[in-house]
Design a protein around this motif. Structure first.
Motif, PDB file in Angstrom:
ATOM      1  N   SER A  52      -8.319  -5.735  -0.927  1.00 18.98           N
ATOM      2  CA  SER A  52      -7.007  -6.381  -0.907  1.00 18.98           C
ATOM      3  C   SER A  52      -6.087  -5.924  -2.030  1.00 18.98           C
ATOM      4  N   ILE A  53      -6.555  -6.101  -3.259  1.00 17.21           N
ATOM      5  CA  ILE A  53      -5.640  -5.893  -4.382  1.00 17.21           C
ATOM      6  C   ILE A  53      -5.309  -4.410  -4.550  1.00 17.21           C
ATOM      7  N   TRP A  54      -6.328  -3.569  -4.548  1.00 20.15           N
ATOM      8  CA  TRP A  54      -6.083  -2.149  -4.719  1.00 20.15           C
ATOM      9  C   TRP A  54      -5.244  -1.574  -3.573  1.00 20.15           C
ATOM     10  N   PRO A  55      -5.576  -1.871  -2.304  1.00 24.20           N
ATOM     11  CA  PRO A  55      -4.708  -1.373  -1.220  1.00 24.20           C
ATOM     12  C   PRO A  55      -3.275  -1.861  -1.356  1.00 24.20           C
ATOM     13  N   ALA A  56      -3.103  -3.111  -1.825  1.00 24.32           N
ATOM     14  CA  ALA A  56      -1.743  -3.630  -1.962  1.00 24.32           C
ATOM     15  C   ALA A  56      -0.982  -2.837  -3.013  1.00 24.32           C
ATOM     16  N   ILE A  57      -1.663  -2.538  -4.135  1.00 19.82           N
ATOM     17  CA  ILE A  57      -1.013  -1.742  -5.186  1.00 19.82           C
ATOM     18  C   ILE A  57      -0.671  -0.353  -4.642  1.00 19.82           C
ATOM     19  N   GLN A  58      -1.618   0.228  -3.911  1.00 23.13           N
ATOM     20  CA  GLN A  58      -1.369   1.554  -3.319  1.00 23.13           C
ATOM     21  C   GLN A  58      -0.200   1.517  -2.351  1.00 23.13           C
ATOM     22  N   THR A  59      -0.193   0.455  -1.509  1.00 24.68           N
ATOM     23  CA  THR A  59       0.893   0.343  -0.539  1.00 24.68           C
ATOM     24  C   THR A  59       2.238   0.299  -1.257  1.00 24.68           C
ATOM     25  N   PHE A  60       2.270  -0.451  -2.367  1.00 24.67           N
ATOM     26  CA  PHE A  60       3.505  -0.536  -3.135  1.00 24.67           C
ATOM     27  C   PHE A  60       3.915   0.848  -3.634  1.00 24.67           C
ATOM     28  N   TYR A  61       2.942   1.592  -4.140  1.00 26.29           N
ATOM     29  CA  TYR A  61       3.237   2.944  -4.625  1.00 26.29           C
ATOM     30  C   TYR A  61       3.736   3.827  -3.471  1.00 26.29           C
ATOM     31  N   PHE A  62       3.037   3.751  -2.349  1.00 23.31           N
ATOM     32  CA  PHE A  62       3.392   4.622  -1.211  1.00 23.31           C
ATOM     33  C   PHE A  62       4.781   4.307  -0.666  1.00 23.31           C
ATOM     34  N   SER A  63       5.267   3.084  -0.925  1.00 24.70           N
ATOM     35  CA  SER A  63       6.568   2.734  -0.370  1.00 24.70           C
ATOM     36  C   SER A  63       7.681   3.551  -1.035  1.00 24.70           C
ATOM     37  N   PHE A  64       7.345   4.258  -2.098  1.00 25.23           N
ATOM     38  CA  PHE A  64       8.335   5.139  -2.752  1.00 25.23           C
ATOM     39  C   PHE A  64       8.090   6.606  -2.431  1.00 25.23           C
ATOM     40  N   THR A  65       7.277   6.863  -1.396  1.00 20.76           N
ATOM     41  CA  THR A  65       6.916   8.258  -1.105  1.00 20.76           C
ATOM     42  C   THR A  65       7.194   8.597   0.341  1.00 20.76           C
ATOM     43  N   LYS A  66       7.170   9.888   0.616  1.00 20.88           N
ATOM     44  CA  LYS A  66       7.197  10.365   1.993  1.00 20.88           C
ATOM     45  C   LYS A  66       5.861  11.039   2.238  1.00 20.88           C
ATOM     46  N   TRP A  67       5.254  10.719   3.394  1.00 26.31           N
ATOM     47  CA  TRP A  67       3.908  11.216   3.647  1.00 26.31           C
ATOM     48  C   TRP A  67       3.899  12.580   4.305  1.00 26.31           C
ATOM     49  N   GLY A  68       2.950  13.402   3.887  1.00 28.53           N
ATOM     50  CA  GLY A  68       2.631  14.605   4.635  1.00 28.53           C
ATOM     51  C   GLY A  68       1.827  14.182   5.847  1.00 28.53           C
ATOM     52  N   THR A  69       1.713  15.054   6.835  1.00 29.91           N
ATOM     53  CA  THR A  69       1.009  14.664   8.047  1.00 29.91           C
ATOM     54  C   THR A  69      -0.463  14.365   7.790  1.00 29.91           C
ATOM     55  N   PHE A  70      -1.108  15.227   7.020  1.00 30.43           N
ATOM     56  CA  PHE A  70      -2.529  14.999   6.727  1.00 30.43           C
ATOM     57  C   PHE A  70      -2.704  14.842   5.225  1.00 30.43           C
ATOM     58  N   GLY A  71      -2.492  13.627   4.731  1.00 29.32           N
ATOM     59  CA  GLY A  71      -2.613  13.387   3.307  1.00 29.32           C
ATOM     60  C   GLY A  71      -1.482  14.068   2.560  1.00 29.32           C
ATOM     61  N   GLY A  72      -1.464  13.850   1.268  1.00 31.87           N
ATOM     62  CA  GLY A  72      -0.392  14.428   0.459  1.00 31.87           C
ATOM     63  C   GLY A  72       0.886  13.626   0.648  1.00 31.87           C
ATOM     64  N   HIS A  73       1.661  13.471  -0.419  1.00 32.23           N
ATOM     65  CA  HIS A  73       2.905  12.732  -0.308  1.00 32.23           C
ATOM     66  C   HIS A  73       3.806  13.164  -1.440  1.00 32.23           C
ATOM     67  N   GLU A  74       5.107  13.037  -1.218  1.00 32.71           N
ATOM     68  CA  GLU A  74       6.018  13.359  -2.314  1.00 32.71           C
ATOM     69  C   GLU A  74       6.817  12.124  -2.691  1.00 32.71           C
ATOM     70  N   TRP A  75       7.133  12.020  -3.965  1.00 34.36           N
ATOM     71  CA  TRP A  75       7.881  10.894  -4.504  1.00 34.36           C
ATOM     72  C   TRP A  75       9.334  11.005  -4.044  1.00 34.36           C
ATOM     73  N   THR A  76       9.827   9.961  -3.379  1.00 35.67           N
ATOM     74  CA  THR A  76      11.212  10.019  -2.921  1.00 35.67           C
ATOM     75  C   THR A  76      12.026   8.862  -3.480  1.00 35.67           C
ATOM     76  N   GLY A  77      11.467   8.190  -4.473  1.00 35.87           N
ATOM     77  CA  GLY A  77      12.206   7.108  -5.120  1.00 35.87           C
ATOM     78  C   GLY A  77      12.549   5.992  -4.150  1.00 35.87           C
ATOM     79  N   LEU A  78      13.785   5.567  -4.155  1.00 34.11           N
ATOM     80  CA  LEU A  78      14.182   4.405  -3.353  1.00 34.11           C
ATOM     81  C   LEU A  78      14.638   4.774  -1.948  1.00 34.11           C
ATOM     82  N   ASP A  79      14.442   6.022  -1.548  1.00 34.60           N
ATOM     83  CA  ASP A  79      14.914   6.478  -0.232  1.00 34.60           C
ATOM     84  C   ASP A  79      14.488   5.552   0.903  1.00 34.60           C
ATOM     85  N   ASN A  80      13.191   5.193   0.904  1.00 33.45           N
ATOM     86  CA  ASN A  80      12.695   4.358   2.000  1.00 33.45           C
ATOM     87  C   ASN A  80      13.407   3.010   2.032  1.00 33.45           C
ATOM     88  N   TYR A  81      13.605   2.424   0.836  1.00 34.30           N
ATOM     89  CA  TYR A  81      14.250   1.113   0.791  1.00 34.30           C
ATOM     90  C   TYR A  81      15.714   1.205   1.195  1.00 34.30           C
TER      91      TYR A  81
END
Lengths: 319, 431
Positions: A52-81
């Protein structure tokens, strides 16, 4: 997220004793006891952290990223929001979720009524009724969805056949954008009725019988007793059920997924926020954006729940 | 109740409630791995990921046959239902734990090939038993990415006009022939529509391959440009390819509405005798054969002609994981799957039209009740299934968009223009 999580724990540690002793006297824990206490909460703590707690923290982090198709992600700041608040699909899904939540709240008075009826003294076959109303709770959502889909079928469903007797030409309940979300809401009410009913029954049975005796001596009829004794003393249960119902409704997914589905012409008018999260994250592979949706929903749930706790003072009566 | 106490509890409750929300969401993305282990010298077990139950049994038979001549290699067929196959595969591939060998379809192929999930077979092919020219050309092309081969074609499909002999006879309408034009079909559909019986001439489903993917090539249009960089939906030809379907539903009213086809799926309208015709794939033969009413009354004719012959074919490929723990064993099995023997075995079992040229006879003969040669003949006019690097980003949204034309909320031209925009935006986002 972290800052929201930690305070209650810290508070507890800083002030172990100020909490009022409840009923019995409490000794401070001896060394060996404390060891056991930690050992006993360890499995839950580990499970909670890992799942629960770790996935939630990860989810929060990922909400500032754009995902690659198979893993990998780049930081996009507030773009998603930034995108979230201009997304007509999300706004529509929020509205759908609100409709759905309001509908399921209407199920609460229904459950109270049922519980009151089943709490009637001298009613025969109470056990059977209770079991019947509770049955949907222990039935798999997939089975419930399947059966209701058959009932709702616009051409062959029993509901429209029934309406036809009165000359009413029923719509295609689940495929018509105008009716789908309501049709799903009814099923949701129906399937949570039993669970709420059991909670209310427990609440009613914890109300001391003397109150009713005194009331009948004073000449209060059953209706008056219900509204003047049962309802006020039931408010802690009502409050609890309301909070849980709202949280569940805000997270509604399974019935929409099972009964409407991604190819339906009614999906845009009936998809809930969590369904949109699924569509974006799983179906379209946009994990970062889905994470942002999840946090908008989290904020909403926190806000609404905090609001409920604030206004509860006005209407919830603890003995 | 003490204030301080209730406040702590309250905060904890609010946080817990919110946390439960996020957790439920995050749980969807957790991954699962499956172990490998063991060297390639001793006996090894490799996995073969597929999504179809019926085919899975035949795949296991083929794998067992392979095991007879390669006793050191055991193949375990893993069946994951279609609804979860891609989600699971993507998660497994992200964690480097995809099955050693697995099924791939054309929509997803480029995504997986460009994502480094699939083993590049080009070098392995030199000096191997596999000759890529043995497979139907569009399938070889479909499983080549950036000039390199990443998949061995497994099968191919095509679309035909299935019809109900009994309903045609009852309405006194001549059965469809190979010379039928679209107008002939519409005329027949009108005669076969009988609202009093709840019977329709045709069930015009909105599934792309069974509708506009089939008609757009016949009007001279294109779903996606040859270089896969732009959408062809906003051309007059493509709009016509969509319009003919929308007219069946909304103008001629010879088909159930989109809502009716959502409540009761299109195949069921046909197999229960409530619709006299349906555009359906070669894969439907196996399903219809299992339904006594359909087995007795259904047959199939070529698609009626619009402006020129055409259609699209989809087909699976067998691919191997770039991260397989047993690449040699996996490659051996992959070669066997692509052999004439294994491909023919699929046909003889009556499951699919193999991608290996000239092995379709067994499939045609497996269903003497249907005129399946229609599907094999259709292959010569078939083009490749529309796909791009990230097809998932536009395929589903476009289906929803065209649904609006089917339901009459938008005209075919509006839906086509919107779809072109959705698709062009998605294609531009591909690098």
């Amino acid at each position: 997220m972290t800052s929201q999580l930690v305070p209650p724990v810290e508070q507890g540690q800083r002030r172990p004793t100020p909490l009022p002793p409840r009923g019995t006297k409490r000794r401070s824990l001896r060394h060996g006891d404390r060891y056991w206490a930690y050992l006993l909460i360890l499995p839950t703590a580990v499970g909670l952290t890992v799942f629960s707690i770790w996935p939630a923290i990860q989810t929060f982090y990922f909400s500032f990223t754009k995902w690659g198709t198979f893993g990998g992600h780049e930081w996009t700041g507030l773009d998603n929001y930034a995108q979230v608040f201009h997304d007509p699909e999300l706004l529509r899904s929020l509205w759908n979720t609100v409709i759905f939540s309001v509908m399921t709240l209407l199920g609460i008075p229904l459950s109270i009524g049922l519980a009151a009826l089943l709490n009637t003294k001298g009613l025969r076959g109470v056990g059977v009724y209770r079991a019947l109303y509770f049955l949907p709770v222990v039935t798999m959502p997939a089975a419930i969805a399947l059966v209701w889909k058959l009932i709702y079928n616009g051409d062959t469903g029993i509901l429209n056949q029934f309406l036809a007797v009165f000359g009413v030409d029923g719509p295609h309940w689940l495929s018509d954008p105008a009716t789908a979300i309501y049709a799903v809401g009814v099923v949701s009410i129906w399937s949570s009725l039993g669970y709420n009913m059991v909670l209310f029954l427990a609440g009613m049975q914890s109300i001391p019988g003397e109150f009713y005796e005194a009331a009948s001596i004073d000449g209060a009829g059953p209706w008056r007793q219900f509204f003047r004794i049962t309802m006020p003393l039931l408010t802690p249960t009502t409050f609890f059920v309301t909070v849980i119902t709202v949280i569940n409704a805000l997270q509604a997914f399974d019935l929409v997924y099972l009964m409407v589905g991604k190819a339906s012409p009614a999906i845009e008018e009936s998809q809930t926020v969590v369904y949109l999260f699924y569509a974006k994250g799983i179906l379209q592979g946009d994990g970062g954006y889905a994470a942002a949706i999840a946090f908008v929903l989290l904020a909403l749930i926190l806000l609404i729940t905090a609001f409920q706790f604030r206004v509860q003072k006005r209407w919830v009566h603890y003995e | 109740m003490n204030r301080a106490h209730s406040k702590t509890k309250r905060t904890a409750f609010v946080v817990a409630a919110g946390l439960a929300a996020v957790t439920a969401l995050a749980a969807c993305s957790s991954s699962s791995g499956n172990g490998g282990g063991g060297g390639d010298s001793g006996p090894v077990t490799i996995s073969y990921g597929v999504w179809d139950d019926t085919q899975g049994k035949v795949m296991q038979q083929i794998a067992d046959k392979f095991h007879e001549s390669n006793p050191n290699i055991t193949v375990k067929v893993q069946i994951t239902p279609w609804d979860q196959y891609w989600t699971k595969l993507k998660t497994a591939a992200t964690g480097g734990a995809a099955p050693d060998v697995f099924w791939m379809n054309e929509s997803n192929f480029a995504t997986y090939a460009s994502g480094g999930v699939l083993a590049n077979l080009s070098d392995k092919l030199k000096g191997s038993d596999i000759d890529m020219s043995n497979y139907i050309d569009i399938q070889t092309k479909a499983y080549t990415f950036d000039g390199k081969v990443y998949g061995i074609p497994k099968d191919i499909d095509s679309i035909g006009l299935w019809y109900n002999k009994a309903l045609f006879k009852a309405a006194g309408v001549a059965e469809p022939t190979a010379d039928w034009t679209w107008a002939d079909m519409v005329a027949a559909a009108k005669k076969l529509t009988d609202p009093s019986k709840g019977q329709y001439g045709i069930v015009a489903q909105s599934a792309p391959q069974q509708s506009y993917y089939s008609t757009i090539p016949q009007t001279g249009g294109q779903v996606i440009s040859d270089d896969k960089k732009s959408s062809g939906y906003d051309t007059p030809e493509a709009i016509k390819g969509v319009q003919v379907w929308v007219d069946l539903v909304n103008k001629d009213k010879v088909s159930p509405s989109l809502q009716q086809m959502t409540d009761t799926d299109a195949d069921t309208w046909f197999t229960s005798g409530k619709a006299a015709m349906i555009f359906e794939g070669s894969w439907a033969a196996a399903e219809f054969k299992e339904i006594p009413y359909a087995a007795q009354n259904a047959n199939v004719a070529p698609m009626p002609k619009l402006d020129q012959p055409g259609g699209v074919s989809n087909g699976l490929g067998n691919v191997m994981s770039a991260k397989s723990a047993h690449p040699d064993a996996a490659w051996k099995f992959l070669q066997y799957l692509g052999s004439k023997e294994a491909e023919t075995a699929q046909a003889d079992a009556g499951i699919v039209i193999p991608a290996y040229k000239g092995t379709a006879d067994g499939w045609v003969k497996a269903f003497p009740e249907f005129n399946l040669q229609v599907f094999v003949d259709a292959l010569k006019n078939s083009s490749q299934y529309p796909s791009s690097m990230n097809s998932a980003a536009w395929q589903d949204p476009i289906e929803l968009e065209f649904n609006k034309a089917w339901s009459g909320d938008e005209t075919a031209a509006q839906a086509a223009a919107n779809s072109a925009k959705i698709m062009n935006d998605a294609l531009a986002a591909e690098k």
